[in-house]
Design an enzyme around this catalytic site. Structure first.
Site, PDB file in Angstrom:
ATOM      1  CD  GLU A 262      85.333  36.938   4.363  1.00 21.52           C
ATOM      2  OE1 GLU A 262      84.086  37.029   4.416  1.00 21.52           O
ATOM      3  OE2 GLU A 262      85.980  37.505   5.191  1.00 21.52           O
TER       4      GLU A 262
ATOM      5  NE  ARG B  70      77.883  38.853   0.051  1.00 22.29           N
ATOM      6  CZ  ARG B  70      78.293  39.885   0.369  1.00 22.29           C
ATOM      7  NH1 ARG B  70      77.460  40.670   1.065  1.00 22.29           N
ATOM      8  NH2 ARG B  70      79.692  40.386   0.190  1.00 22.29           N
TER       9      ARG B  70
ATOM     10  CB  THR C  65      78.376  34.902   2.906  1.00 22.21           C
ATOM     11  OG1 THR C  65      79.059  36.182   2.725  1.00 22.21           O
ATOM     12  CG2 THR C  65      76.940  35.442   3.369  1.00 22.21           C
TER      13      THR C  65
ATOM     14  CE  LYS D 231      82.353  38.746   8.973  1.00 25.36           C
ATOM     15  NZ  LYS D 231      81.752  38.283   7.797  1.00 25.36           N
TER      16      LYS D 231
END
Length: 321
Positions: free
Chosen positions: A41, A45, A69, A129
């Site tokens: 993953e 960012r 993210t 999640k």
């Protein structure tokens, strides 16, 4: 559950990666694959996330690469165009989730309370999640929240590490855990990819938890089996237990009442998840006798034989007691 999420459940651990330099993408992908986790993953960012996803999926097509993210639909589009197979976000943004659902993109938004989960259900999701998992209450919280939402499954991230991983994965409503302990930015930036490979291998070994369950010894007939079992129990003080097909001497030795699998007998290897063990062993070229598979009431594999013999013994996997 979406096929991509089914594959993630078999992999078990989703390495959460923050890449600061594009030059590290390829060696990191190789390190993860070599270590037995063909998955990542890649968090959005950092500036090179999009290009890293593109490079990893191009150079390592066997990898299941997703984007983490993801905060906007624009980021989701860029990630998927780069090759991301799934989208992960820290919170539940209805706009992002709806875009993914409408475009058949697997998405697991971050949820922290029942209201988040109910919103996810209303958007058509069956996996979310839980983030930040440990900080908001960990496994105890997840089990409490899961009770009223019987069709929802979870992928916790945040505070998951080698010490608590198996505690999370033992709960059958958790499909996989996200973690970064084997792919820390410190190791990546220092170029310590050999160390990342070893940490990844260690994480997989820890997750699967292979250990000897028992050794099965073939006998010509029930009379011979009974005699051998009696000798072993008398000699070593084992407790004897008879089944329809064998005698157990303690839990370590099974004396078969006939010539069963294997020329000499069989070796039973226990593991934490037979489904995950099969996935990871098949990736190494191991083949299984699918007609020997047995399943739990919930449909999980609990027993299966590996093809071939090893030193005259057949091998089978069995779920930990």
């Amino acid at each position: 559950m979406n096929d991509t999420l089914v594959t993630l459940s078999k992999i078990g651990i989703v390495p959460v990666v923050a890449l600061n330099h594009i030059k590290d993408a390829e060696p990191l992908a190789k390190a993860l694959c070599d270590g037995g986790l063909p998955c990542a993953e890649v968090t959005f960012r950092t500036a090179c996330a999009e290009e890293a996803i593109r490079l990893m999926t191009d150079k390592f097509p066997q990898m299941l690469v997703g984007a983490g993210t993801v905060l906007t639909t624009e980021q989701a589009k860029r990630a998927v165009n780069a090759g991301a197979k799934f989208i992960v976000s820290p919170g539940l943004n209805p706009e992002v989730v709806k875009y993914c659902v409408d475009n058949d993109i697997p998405v697991t938004p971050g949820c922290a309370n029942p209201s988040d989960i109910e919103q996810a259900i209303s958007l058509g999701l069956d996996v979310v999640k839980i983030f930040p998992a440990e900080a908001i209450g960990g496994l105890k919280l997840i089990k409490s929240m899961a009770a009223p939402y019987v069709n929802m499954k979870f992928m916790p991230t945040g505070g998951i590490n080698a010490k608590n991983l198996n505690e999370y994965l033992a709960y059958d409503r958790i499909i996989a855990c996200g973690g970064s302990w084997m792919v820390s930015s410190t190791l990546i930036d220092a170029g310590k990819f050999d160390e990342i490979t070893e940490l990844t291998r260690e994480a997989v070994r820890n997750m699967l938890g292979f250990h000897l369950k028992h050794v099965g010894v073939n006998s010509a007939d029930e009379k011979e089996a009974a005699k051998m079992a009696e000798a072993l129990t008398d000699m070593f003080g084992y407790e004897s237990r008879e089944t329809d097909i064998s005698y157990f001497c303690g839990s370590e030795i099974e004396v078969m009442k006939s010539t069963g699998k294997g020329t000499m007998g069989h070796i039973a290897i226990a593991c934490n998840s037979v489904d995950r063990a099969v996935y990871h062993l098949e990736s190494q070229g191991v083949e299984f006798e699918m007609d020997t598979a047995l399943y739990t009431e919930k449909g999980a594999l609990k027993f299966i034989y590996i093809k071939g013999e090893y030193g005259g013994f057949a091998l089978h996997l069995a779920l930990n007691d």
